[in-house]
Design a protein around this motif. Sequence first.
Motif: not given
Length: 425
Positions: A29-47
């Motif tokens: 869950f800690g790993f998940r939260d870290y990854i989700l935070g980064g992905l949500n910051s990136a939005g839909t920009d695949l790069e």
Amino acid sequence: MSQKTEKPVLSGQRIKTRKRDEKEKYDPFGFRDYILGGLNSAGTDLEAIWKFLDQAGSKVDYRRYGEVLFDILIAGGLLVPGGSISQDGSISQDGDKLWKTNACVFEAPEDMVSMRNYEQVFIKLMRRYKYLEKMFEEEMKKILLFIKGFSDIERIKLARMTTLWISNGSIPPTVLQVLTNEHLIKDGLALEFLIELFVTYKQEVGNAHLLTVLKKGGLEGRLMDFLPPNKRTEENLRAQFEEKGLSDVVKLHLAQASQEAKRNLEIQLHDDFNDNKNMKEIISNIKELSSKHDIPEHEIIVLVWTVVMTQVEWNKKEELLADQALKHLKQYSPLFSAFSTTARSELALMLKVQEYCYENMNFMRVFQKIILLFYKTDVLTEEVILKWYKEGHSKGKTTFLEQMKKFIEWLQNAEEESESGEDED
């Protein structure tokens, strides 16, 4: 009885633990939260998504949490048994679900351009971290078992992405075999997913590559296994696949099914011979199996020859072999006659005999005698023998034509005399 005295401990002493003895707590869950935070910051920009994932690999342990990582990239969160996303987490002041991200395959548009764009994220990730390749294969075996828990559109997206992953070599086609799970078959989900994948593969990569994938995945002979038990018929399978333009897949299935049926027929014939069943019963058994599986007569006659010739240990002395072969084959002449009712079947038998004699050198001189035996026992007709002599021969052409020369001349003279007699009448 003396007691062991404890060693004195210095006041303020600190006990050091070596780093290699420390065991980090498993915290998905800690790993998940870290990854989700980064992905949500990136939005839909695949790069931006790829850059975050590339950098994150040096900060968090992908080796340990690879399964969680792929759960997130495919479904948007940490999957639990059944295919739903774990909701262990919190909700932000704005009401956002912190256990899920929209930067995943299931939230992407289902068109193939979007799917191919997401494919690049996975390709780059596994090129950068090679150890994820094997983990991804195991992850997909799990994901495919969860498709019942996904929505219709999520299953379509997954099928299309799986097509791309198989075609680019990220996963082997053998992973599709997990779809033969009883619950997925019963609900028709396995067949539905497979057809969507096949249609996409044909459109994206081509029909020839699709058939190759079927073979590599060991699926060409197992398509019937994906149909619900109460709908498991050749007619229904053909209808399901042909409706989606997959007629070549059906042809491959039928060819494989025919090969399997012929193997079963060969086993049945061996068993019947070993059980000393009478010729009438053997013929009946062959006709029943061949009718059930639609095996043509010209293929049956070749199979019959092959099995009959394995029923005896042949004499190594060439001068004794001819008598042994003729005696052996004569007792099976009713069996050969039952399955040589067409010119095509007769010619197939002649060519098979020729091939056998050519490949087993001790039989080279026996060919003409075998053909003469089959002629006398009404297995072969003179029309087919003459046709073979003119155009049907294959291996050992010169040798066998020379052997047959006198017999052919006799047949031709007999034919001419017969025609002359009819003219005089």
